[in-house]
Design a protein around this motif. Structure first.
Motif, PDB file in Angstrom:
ATOM      1  N   THR A  54       0.862  -1.179   0.000  1.00  0.00           N
ATOM      2  CA  THR A  54       0.000   0.000   0.000  1.00  0.00           C
ATOM      3  C   THR A  54       0.898   1.229   0.000  1.00  0.00           C
ATOM      4  O   THR A  54       1.896   1.297   0.736  1.00  0.00           O
ATOM      5  CB  THR A  54      -0.927   0.023   1.225  1.00  0.00           C
ATOM      6  N   CYS A  55       0.531   2.193  -0.819  1.00  0.00           N
ATOM      7  CA  CYS A  55       1.351   3.402  -0.905  1.00  0.00           C
ATOM      8  C   CYS A  55       1.261   4.223   0.372  1.00  0.00           C
ATOM      9  O   CYS A  55       0.356   4.040   1.186  1.00  0.00           O
ATOM     10  CB  CYS A  55       0.910   4.243  -2.101  1.00  0.00           C
ATOM     11  N   GLY A  56       2.224   5.172   0.526  1.00  0.00           N
ATOM     12  CA  GLY A  56       2.152   6.132   1.627  1.00  0.00           C
ATOM     13  C   GLY A  56       3.085   5.872   2.762  1.00  0.00           C
ATOM     14  O   GLY A  56       3.150   6.663   3.702  1.00  0.00           O
ATOM     15  N   ARG A  57       3.850   4.813   2.749  1.00  0.00           N
ATOM     16  CA  ARG A  57       4.803   4.539   3.825  1.00  0.00           C
ATOM     17  C   ARG A  57       6.141   4.106   3.212  1.00  0.00           C
ATOM     18  O   ARG A  57       6.297   2.915   2.914  1.00  0.00           O
ATOM     19  CB  ARG A  57       4.260   3.444   4.756  1.00  0.00           C
ATOM     20  N   PRO A  58       7.034   5.118   2.948  1.00  0.00           N
ATOM     21  CA  PRO A  58       6.917   6.555   3.261  1.00  0.00           C
ATOM     22  C   PRO A  58       6.060   7.263   2.224  1.00  0.00           C
ATOM     23  O   PRO A  58       5.710   6.672   1.200  1.00  0.00           O
ATOM     24  CB  PRO A  58       8.368   7.018   3.208  1.00  0.00           C
ATOM     25  N   PRO A  59       5.725   8.541   2.428  1.00  0.00           N
ATOM     26  CA  PRO A  59       4.936   9.290   1.443  1.00  0.00           C
ATOM     27  C   PRO A  59       5.637   9.301   0.086  1.00  0.00           C
ATOM     28  O   PRO A  59       6.868   9.382  -0.011  1.00  0.00           O
ATOM     29  CB  PRO A  59       4.851  10.697   2.042  1.00  0.00           C
ATOM     30  N   GLN A  60       4.834   9.122  -0.963  1.00  0.00           N
ATOM     31  CA  GLN A  60       5.392   9.049  -2.303  1.00  0.00           C
ATOM     32  C   GLN A  60       4.437   9.664  -3.311  1.00  0.00           C
ATOM     33  O   GLN A  60       3.231   9.750  -3.081  1.00  0.00           O
ATOM     34  CB  GLN A  60       5.693   7.590  -2.667  1.00  0.00           C
ATOM     35  N   ALA A  91      -8.790  -0.552   2.952  1.00  0.00           N
ATOM     36  CA  ALA A  91     -10.182  -0.440   3.413  1.00  0.00           C
ATOM     37  C   ALA A  91     -11.060   0.235   2.371  1.00  0.00           C
ATOM     38  O   ALA A  91     -12.293   0.061   2.378  1.00  0.00           O
ATOM     39  CB  ALA A  91     -10.233   0.328   4.727  1.00  0.00           C
ATOM     40  N   HIS A  92     -10.453   1.033   1.446  1.00  0.00           N
ATOM     41  CA  HIS A  92     -11.234   1.697   0.408  1.00  0.00           C
ATOM     42  C   HIS A  92     -11.803   0.712  -0.617  1.00  0.00           C
ATOM     43  O   HIS A  92     -12.699   1.060  -1.380  1.00  0.00           O
ATOM     44  CB  HIS A  92     -10.361   2.742  -0.305  1.00  0.00           C
ATOM     45  N   LEU A  93     -11.295  -0.529  -0.611  1.00  0.00           N
ATOM     46  CA  LEU A  93     -11.778  -1.518  -1.581  1.00  0.00           C
ATOM     47  C   LEU A  93     -13.215  -1.941  -1.296  1.00  0.00           C
ATOM     48  O   LEU A  93     -13.973  -2.250  -2.221  1.00  0.00           O
ATOM     49  CB  LEU A  93     -10.866  -2.748  -1.571  1.00  0.00           C
ATOM     50  N   THR A  94     -13.583  -2.004  -0.042  1.00  0.00           N
ATOM     51  CA  THR A  94     -14.894  -2.568   0.326  1.00  0.00           C
ATOM     52  C   THR A  94     -15.742  -1.582   1.109  1.00  0.00           C
ATOM     53  O   THR A  94     -16.748  -1.987   1.709  1.00  0.00           O
ATOM     54  CB  THR A  94     -14.693  -3.849   1.165  1.00  0.00           C
ATOM     55  N   CYS A 102     -10.137   4.907  -3.375  1.00  0.00           N
ATOM     56  CA  CYS A 102      -9.308   4.012  -4.177  1.00  0.00           C
ATOM     57  C   CYS A 102      -8.128   3.515  -3.360  1.00  0.00           C
ATOM     58  O   CYS A 102      -7.524   4.269  -2.582  1.00  0.00           O
ATOM     59  CB  CYS A 102      -8.814   4.770  -5.417  1.00  0.00           C
ATOM     60  N   TRP A 103      -7.839   2.217  -3.514  1.00  0.00           N
ATOM     61  CA  TRP A 103      -6.605   1.647  -2.940  1.00  0.00           C
ATOM     62  C   TRP A 103      -5.492   1.767  -3.972  1.00  0.00           C
ATOM     63  O   TRP A 103      -5.689   1.510  -5.158  1.00  0.00           O
ATOM     64  CB  TRP A 103      -6.827   0.180  -2.572  1.00  0.00           C
ATOM     65  N   GLN A 104      -4.291   2.181  -3.529  1.00  0.00           N
ATOM     66  CA  GLN A 104      -3.124   2.290  -4.393  1.00  0.00           C
ATOM     67  C   GLN A 104      -2.006   1.440  -3.792  1.00  0.00           C
ATOM     68  O   GLN A 104      -1.744   1.496  -2.581  1.00  0.00           O
ATOM     69  CB  GLN A 104      -2.660   3.744  -4.505  1.00  0.00           C
ATOM     70  N   ARG A 129     -13.175  -2.945  -9.922  1.00  0.00           N
ATOM     71  CA  ARG A 129     -13.221  -1.680 -10.649  1.00  0.00           C
ATOM     72  C   ARG A 129     -11.888  -0.955 -10.372  1.00  0.00           C
ATOM     73  O   ARG A 129     -11.539  -0.690  -9.229  1.00  0.00           O
ATOM     74  CB  ARG A 129     -14.385  -0.825 -10.162  1.00  0.00           C
ATOM     75  N   PHE A 130     -11.161  -0.649 -11.457  1.00  0.00           N
ATOM     76  CA  PHE A 130      -9.817  -0.097 -11.319  1.00  0.00           C
ATOM     77  C   PHE A 130      -9.847   1.415 -11.413  1.00  0.00           C
ATOM     78  O   PHE A 130     -10.605   2.010 -12.205  1.00  0.00           O
ATOM     79  CB  PHE A 130      -8.895  -0.669 -12.397  1.00  0.00           C
ATOM     80  N   CYS A 131      -9.033   2.054 -10.606  1.00  0.00           N
ATOM     81  CA  CYS A 131      -8.789   3.493 -10.708  1.00  0.00           C
ATOM     82  C   CYS A 131      -7.446   3.757 -11.374  1.00  0.00           C
ATOM     83  O   CYS A 131      -6.952   4.897 -11.370  1.00  0.00           O
ATOM     84  CB  CYS A 131      -8.859   4.158  -9.336  1.00  0.00           C
TER      85      CYS A 131
END
Length: 589
Positions: A54-60, A91-94, A102-104, A129-131
């Motif tokens: 999952t993105c964000g650790r570290p911020p990108q 958690a954004h998936l469901t 959206c999950w990234q 459903r893809f973002c």
């Protein structure tokens, strides 16, 4: 007026209740069982998803497209897992946000999403459903043991042989309808945002129209967990590798509880929250996979649109609360009934508790379902052979010379004796009467039996009233020496036939005498004149010679034989004589 409104409310509630009773999907209007299924639901809604990245650790910094068909609509933003406004967790998936969240994954070559369904379900579809642009290669896996092992469910790839080692396939053969296939469909990168990848497990399967009759397909659509493997991204879309990411806005899994056609509702129960079918058709279990206790007259089967296969109660005539199923009996009955009742009560017995236990008879005035359908036989303890009687008539099995439903009186031509072994003895013809003597009488059989008197007896024999001493010399002169008990007697012309139990043979004759019951013949005149004093039920020491017997082939006791009331002290002495005889100490005269 308030009373009128209250009455209308009660009437409306009653009508709604009746409507609920008649609208049970598992039964028709005539209350006949029918095939039923729970309503489909989104099994993924609100459930947690485990993401391998999952993105964000570290911020990108990540870039996405804003328009489905415009590659120049790229927009880049910061993904920071510590900031809810810019985070993109799994958690954004469901969640209920739909495409707004959206999950990234972040800039990784591959990623996976794992969803635990919380129980066993039959899956109808899986949709993502893809973002971001749809991936080049994607695989679906399922587990039926809560994630301990995984089975391929479906492969998507623009290059199936290179990605998964499978040829691209558009159709499924009957032999492989429980196997995953690979397809190039739904792998195109466009639309760049909002693209859909959907999979229906039964689509294209040869037996899909007959799903309820195919155990293979039923197992194929069953899963407890689902995993999505994002294996490769498309290249050349104007995104640099460190800014590209897998992105999914929605994960939906359509399915229903696995209730085997025996429930129309399903809900979470217990501390684990596992789904529990609200079973009908007398079934039980989390998946209605077995019959309720006492409803096992037929084997459990999954319901089908043509047959509900309702579990049937065992037929125990209200005398048992438990039963078991026997497949052999079921087959022998033409597949109609296989239940065997256990622990029949109220003195009943049998597979269906349908007859009485030994010692009891049917009370024909009561139905077999009555608690008092069986009553005791009440056979006379002396006149009957045992405690059992005929189940229908109640007739006990009487001893010789005894009659009556419960064997409680002597038959015509018989009178009571003094022994329980033969309670009724035949009366001599000169003394025969038309009366039937109850067993409680005490008339004395021997006092009426002698029909021969006078000088004829004085010349026939000379009964010995003195003491008789047995020694080895006397023992050796005899052909047979027995220890026997008299059980019963019956007149046969000029003879009396005694039923005798030979307890021991101390000297054997040429025609062997076996231990156990056998007939003993006594001349009628010898018994009437008192040459032999015999009594039914007593044991005797019987001594005789074959040469004096009128028929050496039969065991005959006459005026030349001895029948002495048995004394236990004789047994030791007779065994000593027997041993000396075996050593050859007896010499023929």
């Amino acid at each position: 007026m308030p009373g009128v409104w209250r009455g209308l409310g009660v009437l409306l509630s009653l009508q709604l209740a009746l409507l609920g009773l008649t609208s049970d999907p598992c039964y028709d209007a005539a209350r006949r069982p029918r095939y039923c299924l729970p309503e489909p639901a989104d099994l993924a809604a609100g459930r947690p998803v485990q993401a391998s990245a999952t993105c964000g650790r570290p911020p990108q910094r990540l870039c996405v497209f804003r328009h489905p068909g415009d590659a120049s609509s790229r927009r880049c933003r910061l993904c920071d897992g510590a900031d809810p406004a810019t985070a993109h967790p799994a958690a954004h998936l469901t969640d209920a946000g739909g495409e707004a969240t959206c999950w990234q994954s972040g800039p990784v070559a591959n990623a996976s999403l794992t969803l635990a369904l919380g129980g066993r379900f039959e899956l109808l579809y899986v949709a993502l459903r893809f973002c971001s642009p749809r991936p080049h290669s994607l695989a679906l896996y399922k587990s039926t043991d809560h994630g301990h092992s995984w089975t391929p469910f479906q492969f998507f790839s623009a290059r199936c042989p290179q990605a998964y080692g499978l040829p691209p396939a558009s159709a499924v053969s009957k032999a492989l309808e429980h196997e995953a296939i690979c397809t190039a469909a739904q792998t195109d990168p466009t639309p760049l945002v909002g693209g859909l990848v959907a999979f229906m497990p039964l689509a294209g399967r040869p037996w899909a129209q007959a799903f309820e009759y195919s155990p293979v397909l039923q197992d194929w659509v069953t899963a407890t967990d689902l995993r999505v493997a994002l294996d490769r991204r498309h290249r050349g879309l104007g995104l640099r590798g460190r800014e590209a990411s897998y992105g999914v806005s929605e994960l939906q899994v359509g399915g229903r509880c696995r209730c085997n056609g025996h429930a129309a509702r399903c809900g979470a129960t217990g501390p684990s929250g596992a789904p529990q079918c609200h079973c009908r058709h007398n079934t039980a279990g989390p998946e209605c996979e077995t019959c309720r206790a006492f409803y096992c007259d037929r084997p459990w089967q999954r319901a089908t649109p043509s047959e509900a296969h309702e579990c049937v109660a065992c037929e125990c005539n209200r005398h048992a609360h438990r039963c078991r199923f026997n497949m052999e009996l079921y087959k022998l009955s033409g597949r109609k009934s296989g239940g065997v009742c256990l622990n029949c009560r109220h003195h009943t017995a049998g597979r269906h508790c349908h007859y009485c236990q030994p010692g009891f008879k049917r009370d024909l005035g009561r139905p077999i379902t009555s608690r008092r359908a069986c009553k005791a036989c009440q056979c006379h303890p002396i006149g009957a052979v045992g405690t059992m009687c005929n189940q229908t008539t109640g007739q006990c099995q009487c001893k010789m010379g005894v009659t009556g439903l419960t064997c409680n009186r002597c038959a015509q031509g018989f009178q009571q004796s003094r022994t329980a072994h033969a309670p009724c003895l035949r009366i001599q013809e000169v003394m025969t009467t038309t009366a039937a003597y109850p067993l409680e009488w005490n008339t004395g059989a021997w006092g009426r039996m002698r029909g021969i008197k006078g000088t004829e007896c004085q010349t026939h024999c000379n009964p010995s009233h003195g003491r008789i001493h047995m020694n080895l010399r006397k023992y050796c002169k005899k052909d047979y020496v027995l220890h026997a008990q008299l059980l019963a007697m019956v007149e046969s012309g000029e003879w009396w036939q005694f039923t005798t139990s030979v307890l021991a043979v101390y000297r054997q004759r040429q025609v062997p005498i076996r231990r156990g019951e056998q007939p003993l013949w006594v001349p009628r005149q010898d018994l009437a004149c008192g040459c032999l004093r015999l009594q039914i039920g007593k044991a005797y020491l019987v001594i005789g010679n074959d040469a004096e017997s009128p028929d050496p082939a039969r065991l005959v006791l006459d005026r030349n034989s001895l029948a002495l009331p048995w004394r236990d002290v004789w047994a030791h002495k007779l065994r000593r004589f027997q041993q000396q005889n075996r050593r050859g100490n007896c010499r023929s005269p």
